[in-house]
Scaffold this active site. Structure first.
Site, PDB file in Angstrom:
ATOM      1  N   GLY A  11      -1.266  68.040  12.046  1.00  0.00           N
ATOM      2  CA  GLY A  11      -0.793  68.265  10.677  1.00  0.00           C
ATOM      3  C   GLY A  11      -0.667  69.718  10.329  1.00  0.00           C
ATOM      4  O   GLY A  11      -1.200  70.604  10.991  1.00  0.00           O
ATOM      5  N   GLY A  13      -1.005  71.422   6.758  1.00  0.00           N
ATOM      6  CA  GLY A  13      -1.214  71.381   5.305  1.00  0.00           C
ATOM      7  C   GLY A  13      -0.720  72.657   4.682  1.00  0.00           C
ATOM      8  O   GLY A  13      -0.280  73.579   5.369  1.00  0.00           O
ATOM      9  N   TYR A  15      -2.458  74.833   3.362  1.00  0.00           N
ATOM     10  CA  TYR A  15      -3.412  75.924   3.561  1.00  0.00           C
ATOM     11  C   TYR A  15      -3.940  76.058   4.971  1.00  0.00           C
ATOM     12  O   TYR A  15      -4.853  76.798   5.231  1.00  0.00           O
ATOM     13  CB  TYR A  15      -4.564  75.800   2.562  1.00  0.00           C
ATOM     14  CG  TYR A  15      -4.056  75.925   1.156  1.00  0.00           C
ATOM     15  CD1 TYR A  15      -3.834  77.175   0.603  1.00  0.00           C
ATOM     16  CD2 TYR A  15      -3.723  74.793   0.422  1.00  0.00           C
ATOM     17  CE1 TYR A  15      -3.319  77.298  -0.668  1.00  0.00           C
ATOM     18  CE2 TYR A  15      -3.213  74.911  -0.853  1.00  0.00           C
ATOM     19  CZ  TYR A  15      -3.005  76.175  -1.394  1.00  0.00           C
ATOM     20  OH  TYR A  15      -2.487  76.289  -2.634  1.00  0.00           O
ATOM     21  N   GLY A  16      -3.379  75.293   5.923  1.00  0.00           N
ATOM     22  CA  GLY A  16      -3.851  75.443   7.290  1.00  0.00           C
ATOM     23  C   GLY A  16      -3.364  74.341   8.186  1.00  0.00           C
ATOM     24  O   GLY A  16      -2.782  73.365   7.720  1.00  0.00           O
ATOM     25  N   VAL A  18      -4.021  71.319  11.110  1.00  0.00           N
ATOM     26  CA  VAL A  18      -5.022  70.306  11.414  1.00  0.00           C
ATOM     27  C   VAL A  18      -4.848  69.862  12.865  1.00  0.00           C
ATOM     28  O   VAL A  18      -3.726  69.633  13.313  1.00  0.00           O
ATOM     29  CB  VAL A  18      -4.863  69.074  10.495  1.00  0.00           C
ATOM     30  CG1 VAL A  18      -6.062  68.147  10.628  1.00  0.00           C
ATOM     31  CG2 VAL A  18      -4.676  69.502   9.049  1.00  0.00           C
ATOM     32  N   LYS A  33      -9.788  71.113  10.632  1.00  0.00           N
ATOM     33  CA  LYS A  33      -8.856  71.795   9.737  1.00  0.00           C
ATOM     34  C   LYS A  33      -9.239  73.261   9.647  1.00  0.00           C
ATOM     35  O   LYS A  33     -10.309  73.602   9.174  1.00  0.00           O
ATOM     36  CB  LYS A  33      -8.890  71.144   8.349  1.00  0.00           C
ATOM     37  CG  LYS A  33      -7.807  71.646   7.443  1.00  0.00           C
ATOM     38  CD  LYS A  33      -7.740  70.810   6.177  1.00  0.00           C
ATOM     39  CE  LYS A  33      -6.489  71.100   5.404  1.00  0.00           C
ATOM     40  NZ  LYS A  33      -6.388  70.249   4.220  1.00  0.00           N
ATOM     41  N   ASP A 137      -1.368  66.496  -5.123  1.00  0.00           N
ATOM     42  CA  ASP A 137      -0.310  66.380  -4.116  1.00  0.00           C
ATOM     43  C   ASP A 137      -0.450  65.075  -3.338  1.00  0.00           C
ATOM     44  O   ASP A 137      -0.325  65.053  -2.114  1.00  0.00           O
ATOM     45  CB  ASP A 137      -0.343  67.589  -3.178  1.00  0.00           C
ATOM     46  CG  ASP A 137       0.945  67.744  -2.376  1.00  0.00           C
ATOM     47  OD1 ASP A 137       2.000  67.227  -2.814  1.00  0.00           O
ATOM     48  OD2 ASP A 137       0.897  68.382  -1.304  1.00  0.00           O
TER      49      ASP A 137
HETATM   50  C1  INR Z   1      -3.507  61.757  11.250  1.00  0.00           C
HETATM   51  C2  INR Z   1      -2.770  62.720  10.602  1.00  0.00           C
HETATM   52  C3  INR Z   1      -2.918  60.802  12.059  1.00  0.00           C
HETATM   53  N1  INR Z   1      -4.831  61.941  10.946  1.00  0.00           N
HETATM   54  C4  INR Z   1      -1.379  62.735  10.726  1.00  0.00           C
HETATM   55  C5  INR Z   1      -3.654  63.527   9.867  1.00  0.00           C
HETATM   56  C6  INR Z   1      -0.780  61.770  11.548  1.00  0.00           C
HETATM   57  C7  INR Z   1      -1.541  60.813  12.188  1.00  0.00           C
HETATM   58  O1  INR Z   1      -3.371  64.475   9.156  1.00  0.00           O
HETATM   59  C8  INR Z   1      -4.959  63.000  10.124  1.00  0.00           C
HETATM   60  C9  INR Z   1      -6.213  63.409   9.610  1.00  0.00           C
HETATM   61  C10 INR Z   1      -7.398  62.763  10.064  1.00  0.00           C
HETATM   62  C11 INR Z   1      -6.622  64.316   8.609  1.00  0.00           C
HETATM   63  O2  INR Z   1      -7.468  61.895  10.918  1.00  0.00           O
HETATM   64  N2  INR Z   1      -8.452  63.267   9.405  1.00  0.00           N
HETATM   65  C12 INR Z   1      -8.004  64.208   8.500  1.00  0.00           C
HETATM   66  C13 INR Z   1      -5.962  65.191   7.755  1.00  0.00           C
HETATM   67  C14 INR Z   1      -6.697  65.923   6.834  1.00  0.00           C
HETATM   68  C15 INR Z   1      -8.088  65.819   6.758  1.00  0.00           C
HETATM   69  S1  INR Z   1      -5.906  67.004   5.727  1.00  0.00           S
HETATM   70  C16 INR Z   1      -8.731  64.952   7.598  1.00  0.00           C
HETATM   71  O3  INR Z   1      -6.893  67.463   4.786  1.00  0.00           O
HETATM   72  O4  INR Z   1      -4.840  66.241   5.096  1.00  0.00           O
HETATM   73  O5  INR Z   1      -5.327  68.071   6.457  1.00  0.00           O
END
Ligand code: INR
Length: 303
Positions: A11, A13, A15-16, A18, A33, A137
């Site tokens: 990911g 985000g 601000y950073g 992931v 993150k 958001d």
């Molecule tokens: C997935 C994300 C699976 N799991 C995108 C993803 C696609 C498929 O961003 C994610 C996260 C996860 C995620 O498993 N735990 C977190 C994202 C975030 C926090 S955050 C924790 O805060 O949105 O960047």
């Protein structure tokens, strides 16, 4: 950071970035993150510490992605990096919807899945709001799903929320406007109601399998909303024509919302219409939404 084995980037985000990673001591999958906020040589700013403790407090809810730990890494010349370690979930609502649309056999989400997910989302949002936190958001991409357990969790809360949500993230990726409340688009102040507008848009999208209000600029986003719900007036939303970004818009009449969400029953349409009320003061709260008759066929005690 030998404690974690970085796997792929999952990911980006505001601000950073992931990453999917593995906790090397337990083998557990986590989401790492990296925080891009400036951290001075004075250590972690108090505002960041406050937000981290708030994140920890919020992640007590089953419907908010759990913050497992915070890793504070000193780097060169007195600078620091902060890594937030979250539980890992395999998919998000955007991917989940897309996977149901795959040929050769595209399907709608089962109505009981929509109902259960919406209840859980409202529960997570209610938990945030009762702790004085706005998400600001909410979108399908920020809702993570444990497919086996049928659990949906809110992510991307916290760090950086002291600032406004930028139009572009730090990689210049365009930020989606589709879930943004009209008061935000018109330059008004934020309240918890902005999240309920987003929840309404997400509810409609789970039913339609298509974005409800697909705009590509702030102005056009408003026009698309107005075309379905009618151009707001001082009668339905006192003060609307004095908001900072108000213009003279074409006068559209409200359309029948039920036509935008075929297959959603009358209770669902009623709840949706209460989430998409123009006046933020009149929009349904997360707590009240959970008590709406739409959820009467759901066993509320299983949540
Ligand atoms: C997935 C994300 C699976 N799991 C995108 C993803 C696609 C498929 O961003 C994610 C996260 C996860 C995620 O498993 N735990 C977190 C994202 C975030 C926090 S955050 C924790 O805060 O949105 O960047």
């Amino acid at each position: 950071m030998e404690k974690y084995q970085k796997l792929e980037k999952i990911g980006q985000g505001a601000y950073g970035s992931v990453y999917k990673a593995r906790d090397t001591s337990t083998g557990q999958l986590v989401a790492l993150k990296k925080n891009h906020l400036p951290i001075s040589d004075q250590g972690i700013p108090p505002s960041t510490l406050r937000e981290v403790s708030l994140l920890q407090l919020l992640s007590n809810s089953l419907y908010i992605v759990r913050l497992l730990s915070v890793e504070h890494i000193p780097i060169h010349n007195g600078k620091h990096l902060l890594f937030l370690v979250f539980e890992y979930l395999d998919t998000d609502l955007k991917k989940f919807i897309d996977s149901h649309l795959q040929p050769p056999n595209p399907t709608l989400l089962p109505p009981n899945t929509v109902q259960s997910f919406l209840f859980q989302i409202c529960s997570g949002v209610a938990h945030c709001h009762s702790n004085g936190v706005l998400h600001r958001d909410l979108k399908p991409h920020n809702l993570l799903i444990d497919v086996e357990k049928g659990i949906i969790k809110i992510a991307d809360l916290g760090l950086g929320r002291a600032f406004s949500v930028p139009l572009k993230n730090y990689t210049h990726e365009v930020v989606t406007l589709c879930y943004r409340a009209p008061e935000v688009l018109l330059g008004a102040n934020y309240s918890t109601a902005v999240d309920m507008w987003s929840v309404g848009c997400i509810f409609a999208e789970m039913v339609r399998m298509k974005v409800l209000f697909l705009g590509d600029s702030e102005f056009r986003q408003l026009l698309i909303i107005f075309r379905l719900l009618g151009t707001p007036t001082e009668e339905v939303w006192p003060g609307v024509t004095s908001l900072p970004d108000w213009h003279a818009y074409p006068q559209w009449e409200p359309q029948d919302l039920a036509h935008a969400v075929p297959y959603l029953g009358a209770d669902g349409v009623d709840l949706l219409s209460k989430m998409l009320i123009y006046n933020p003061a009149d929009r349904i709260s997360a707590k009240d939404a959970m008590n709406h008759p739409y959820f009467d066929t759901l066993d509320r005690n299983q949540f």
